[in-house]
Design a protein around this motif. Structure first.
Motif, short mmCIF file in Angstrom:
data_model
loop_
_atom_site.label_atom_id
_atom_site.label_comp_id
_atom_site.label_asym_id
_atom_site.label_seq_id
_atom_site.Cartn_x
_atom_site.Cartn_y
_atom_site.Cartn_z
N ARG A 1 -3.01 -21.62 -25.72
CA ARG A 1 -2.79 -21.82 -24.29
C ARG A 1 -3.44 -20.67 -23.52
N ASP A 2 -4.36 -20.98 -22.61
CA ASP A 2 -5.08 -19.96 -21.85
C ASP A 2 -4.95 -20.24 -20.35
N GLN A 3 -4.95 -19.15 -19.60
CA GLN A 3 -4.93 -19.28 -18.15
C GLN A 3 -6.32 -18.96 -17.59
N TYR A 4 -6.80 -19.84 -16.72
CA TYR A 4 -8.08 -19.64 -16.05
C TYR A 4 -7.84 -19.51 -14.55
N THR A 5 -8.63 -18.61 -13.94
CA THR A 5 -8.51 -18.38 -12.51
C THR A 5 -9.88 -18.46 -11.86
N CYS A 6 -9.94 -19.22 -10.80
CA CYS A 6 -11.13 -19.31 -9.96
C CYS A 6 -10.93 -18.33 -8.81
N LEU A 7 -11.73 -17.25 -8.79
CA LEU A 7 -11.62 -16.22 -7.77
C LEU A 7 -12.77 -16.38 -6.78
N VAL A 8 -12.43 -16.63 -5.52
CA VAL A 8 -13.44 -16.88 -4.49
C VAL A 8 -13.43 -15.71 -3.51
N LYS A 9 -14.62 -15.17 -3.23
CA LYS A 9 -14.75 -14.04 -2.31
C LYS A 9 -15.73 -14.39 -1.20
N ALA A 10 -15.37 -14.00 0.02
CA ALA A 10 -16.26 -14.11 1.17
C ALA A 10 -16.06 -12.85 2.00
N GLY A 11 -17.00 -11.91 1.93
CA GLY A 11 -16.79 -10.63 2.59
C GLY A 11 -15.61 -9.92 1.96
N MET A 12 -14.63 -9.53 2.78
CA MET A 12 -13.44 -8.85 2.29
C MET A 12 -12.31 -9.82 1.97
N ARG A 13 -12.51 -11.09 2.22
CA ARG A 13 -11.45 -12.07 1.98
C ARG A 13 -11.54 -12.61 0.56
N VAL A 14 -10.37 -12.88 -0.02
CA VAL A 14 -10.29 -13.37 -1.39
C VAL A 14 -9.26 -14.49 -1.47
N GLU A 15 -9.60 -15.56 -2.15
CA GLU A 15 -8.67 -16.64 -2.47
C GLU A 15 -8.78 -16.92 -3.96
N ARG A 16 -7.72 -17.44 -4.54
CA ARG A 16 -7.75 -17.74 -5.97
C ARG A 16 -6.95 -19.00 -6.27
N ALA A 17 -7.36 -19.66 -7.35
CA ALA A 17 -6.64 -20.84 -7.83
C ALA A 17 -6.59 -20.75 -9.35
N SER A 18 -5.40 -20.90 -9.92
CA SER A 18 -5.23 -20.75 -11.37
C SER A 18 -4.79 -22.05 -12.01
N CYS A 19 -5.05 -22.15 -13.31
CA CYS A 19 -4.65 -23.33 -14.07
C CYS A 19 -4.50 -22.93 -15.53
N THR A 20 -3.96 -23.82 -16.33
CA THR A 20 -3.84 -23.58 -17.76
C THR A 20 -4.61 -24.64 -18.53
N VAL A 21 -5.16 -24.19 -19.65
CA VAL A 21 -5.80 -25.10 -20.61
C VAL A 21 -5.08 -24.89 -21.93
N TYR A 22 -4.57 -25.98 -22.51
CA TYR A 22 -3.80 -25.83 -23.74
C TYR A 22 -4.36 -26.73 -24.82
N ARG A 23 -4.33 -26.19 -26.03
CA ARG A 23 -4.87 -26.92 -27.17
C ARG A 23 -3.90 -27.99 -27.62
N THR A 24 -4.43 -29.13 -27.94
CA THR A 24 -3.60 -30.19 -28.54
C THR A 24 -3.69 -30.03 -30.06
N ASP A 25 -3.79 -31.08 -30.81
CA ASP A 25 -3.83 -30.95 -32.27
C ASP A 25 -5.19 -30.47 -32.73
N GLY A 26 -5.20 -29.56 -33.70
CA GLY A 26 -6.46 -29.12 -34.30
C GLY A 26 -7.06 -27.93 -33.58
N SER A 27 -8.10 -27.36 -34.20
CA SER A 27 -8.77 -26.19 -33.66
C SER A 27 -9.88 -26.59 -32.71
N THR A 28 -10.06 -25.79 -31.66
CA THR A 28 -11.16 -26.03 -30.73
C THR A 28 -12.21 -24.92 -30.84
#
Length: 262
Positions: free
Chosen positions: A126-153
């Protein structure tokens, strides 16, 4: 704050078709959509405040079955033109042919809508990914998780060399900057063999062509970006990045709007 005077000339926008085309693209930048009047010779001055908004976020929860690739997409608009960087468990991600993140230098007077896609080929439970968006001094972010089902990836080194049709992972959908600026339009690509990248253009006056090495103002970098130096009013229109290898092709359009500084 940034002040840009948007000059909408009847010679360019007087026709209903051309007017509709420009307004269709500028709707992707809602901050200025209402500042454009078509079919009228008009000069509008708009206060371009520093703004930033994520308009498309990756899904919060993403299963990752073995043998598949998970796509995470983040889209945003802002001024200056925003950049997007991906993080996996708080560490920056670099894992495709040219750069996995949108790291294009932008002008302070620019405004753009950018889209960035991350291809996830390996997940450790299970891993967390974050999209970090920057414009000048402003920052926004959006996070999500990706999780493994059966077997190795887990991805082997050999599998990374398997055929892969081109995927354009970073591009602008719309871009505005002051006439005379030096502009860089991103087109970050993944593919194997390494895709060939070409740019074509179709101006609002109906002319079109392909960017070649003989063009004195436009140059395609090895990494795929298009340099326009300097930006002219006549450049208003759609620029298209084409990525091709023997297994396929993909393209991405960027609408460019040159503006007069007030």
């Amino acid at each position: 704050m940034y002040y840009i005077t948007l000059v909408v000339a009847a010679a360019l926008l007087g026709g209903g078709c051309r007017s509709a085309n420009v307004n269709k693209h500028l709707r992707m930048l809602p901050h200025i959509d209402n500042n454009i009047e078509s079919n009228v010779v008009a000069t509008k001055q708009s206060t371009m405040v520093k703004l930033l908004a994520i308009t498309r976020r990756p899904k919060l929860h993403n299963p990752h079955p073995p043998g598949t690739t998970v796509e995470l997409t983040c889209e945003a608009y802002g001024t200056p033109a925003p950049s997007i960087q991906w993080y996996k468990n708080d560490a920056p991600v670099y894992e495709h042919d040219m750069e996995s993140n949108e790291l294009v230098d932008t002008n302070p007077t620019s405004l753009a809508r950018v889209v960035s896609t991350l291809l996830v080929t390996r997940t450790d439970t299970r891993d967390q990914y974050t999209c970090l968006v920057k414009a000048g001094m402003r920052v926004e972010r959006a996070s999500c998780t990706v999780y493994r089902t059966d077997g190795s990836t887990e991805v082997t080194e050999r599998s990374k060399l398997l055929p892969l049709a081109p995927r354009i992972l970073v591009s602008y959908k719309a871009y505005i900057d002051v006439i005379g600026s030096n502009v860089m339009l991103p087109c970050r690509v993944r593919g194997h063999p390494r895709p060939t990248i070409t740019w074509t253009w179709k101006n609002n006056n109906g002319t079109s062509g392909t960017v070649t090495k003989h063009n004195p103002r436009m140059k395609v970098l090895r990494s795929g970006e298009l340099i326009i130096s300097p930006l002219r009013w006549s450049d208003m229109g759609e620029f298209t990045c084409h990525a091709t290898n023997m297994f396929g092709s993909q393209y991405a359009n960027t609408f460019v709007y040159p503006a007069k500084a007030g």
